[in-house]
Every structure is written in structure tokens, then in C-alpha cells.
Write an enzyme that holds these catalytic residues in place. Structure first.
Site, PDB file in Angstrom:
ATOM      1  N   THR A  21      -4.217  11.348   5.837  1.00 39.27           N
ATOM      2  CA  THR A  21      -3.238  12.277   5.886  1.00 39.27           C
ATOM      3  C   THR A  21      -3.743  13.652   6.013  1.00 39.27           C
ATOM      4  O   THR A  21      -2.975  14.444   6.624  1.00 39.27           O
ATOM      5  CB  THR A  21      -2.197  12.303   4.584  1.00 39.27           C
ATOM      6  OG1 THR A  21      -1.473  10.942   4.215  1.00 39.27           O
ATOM      7  CG2 THR A  21      -1.093  13.228   4.708  1.00 39.27           C
ATOM      8  N   SER A  62      -5.712   5.741   6.254  1.00 36.64           N
ATOM      9  CA  SER A  62      -6.285   5.006   5.105  1.00 36.64           C
ATOM     10  C   SER A  62      -6.076   3.859   5.073  1.00 36.64           C
ATOM     11  O   SER A  62      -7.074   3.006   4.832  1.00 36.64           O
ATOM     12  CB  SER A  62      -5.795   5.788   4.163  1.00 36.64           C
ATOM     13  OG  SER A  62      -6.728   5.400   2.762  1.00 36.64           O
ATOM     14  N   THR A  95      -5.477   8.821   1.026  1.00 33.13           N
ATOM     15  CA  THR A  95      -5.331   8.732  -0.147  1.00 33.13           C
ATOM     16  C   THR A  95      -4.982   7.137  -0.436  1.00 33.13           C
ATOM     17  O   THR A  95      -5.113   6.765  -1.682  1.00 33.13           O
ATOM     18  CB  THR A  95      -4.073   9.401  -0.931  1.00 33.13           C
ATOM     19  OG1 THR A  95      -2.993   9.290  -0.191  1.00 33.13           O
ATOM     20  CG2 THR A  95      -4.659  10.845  -0.809  1.00 33.13           C
ATOM     21  N   ASP A  96      -4.738   6.159   0.478  1.00 35.64           N
ATOM     22  CA  ASP A  96      -4.078   4.919   0.074  1.00 35.64           C
ATOM     23  C   ASP A  96      -5.536   4.033  -0.389  1.00 35.64           C
ATOM     24  O   ASP A  96      -5.317   3.215  -1.145  1.00 35.64           O
ATOM     25  CB  ASP A  96      -3.738   4.192   1.479  1.00 35.64           C
ATOM     26  CG  ASP A  96      -2.200   4.411   1.789  1.00 35.64           C
ATOM     27  OD1 ASP A  96      -1.737   5.082   0.999  1.00 35.64           O
ATOM     28  OD2 ASP A  96      -1.571   4.132   3.097  1.00 35.64           O
TER      29      ASP A  96
END
Length: 120
Positions: A21, A62, A95-96
Site C-alpha cells: 500500500t 503484500s 502490511t498484509d
């Protein structure tokens, strides 16, 4: 022998860009990771006395961070820290799977210089 750069010299930091992101931009129908590490860095305030070298390693969401990509990331971190003039490494990441990649790198990190993960 210390690996840290002398305080009088500008500190060099390597930013390894992997996408996510933090590197996403609107594509007309949705967001996708397509900004380079330099484009992401252009939005950041870099303190005086710090020089930054950007490594565009990946530009993926991610959720596409595979084990093979994590191994490539680990090699890139080790390569950056092979230079004794590098004060530390920052990894921009989605962030995943940021937590998994950070944990994996930490398991194989024995250098006193920091490796910092950041996302958006």
C-alpha cells in the site's frame, strides 16, 4: 570492530522497496503497487546528515509476498549490510505480510545495525 559509520560522516541508509500500500497509486479501477522506492521516498522527510540509497527490489501487493521473495529480500538486506558504511536498512512493505517478512529477516539477522520495516 564496529560496523557503524563514524558520527562525523553522513549516515547512509539503504531503503529496500517491495511494494504494498505504501507504494500503491490509483489505477483508474483500483489501487495497485506501482510506485518506485524513489517515488515513495520523495514523500518522506529525510533528516540532515542522512543519505539514502534506494533499492527497488519488488513492486508487488503484500499478499503476493512469497517465500521465494522473502529469501530474495533477506539476500538484499545482507547485501546492503555487507557495506560497512551503511548505518541501517529500511524496508518498505505492504502490511498484509509485513509481520511475516520482518520475523523471517529477524531470524537471520545478526548484525548490530538496524533493519526497520515500515508500511502504510
Amino acid at each position: 570492530m564496529t560496523h557503524l559509520a563514524p558520527r562525523t560522516a553522513p549516515r547512509r541508509v539503504v531503503v529496500i522497496s517491495t511494494g504494498g500500500t505504501i507504494a500503491s497509486r490509483w489505477q483508474g479501477t483500483g489501487y495497485a503497487a506501482d510506485a518506485s522506492g524513489g517515488e515513495v521516498l520523495a514523500q518522506a522527510a529525510v533528516p540532515d546528515g542522512v543519505t539514502v540509497e534506494v533499492v527497488d527490489l519488488f513492486n508487488v501487493n503484500s499478499s503476493s509476498m512469497t517465500s521465494a521473495r522473502q529469501l530474495t529480500l533477506l539476500r538484499a538486506v545482507h547485501e546492503a549490510l555487507a557495506d560497512p558504511g551503511v548505518a541501517g536498512v529500511v524496508v518498505t512493505h505492504g502490511t498484509d505480510t509485513l509481520e511475516e517478512s520482518a520475523f523471517f529477516v529477524d531470524l537471520h539477522h545478526d548484525d548490530p545495525r538496524p533493519v526497520v520495516f515500515t508500511g502504510a
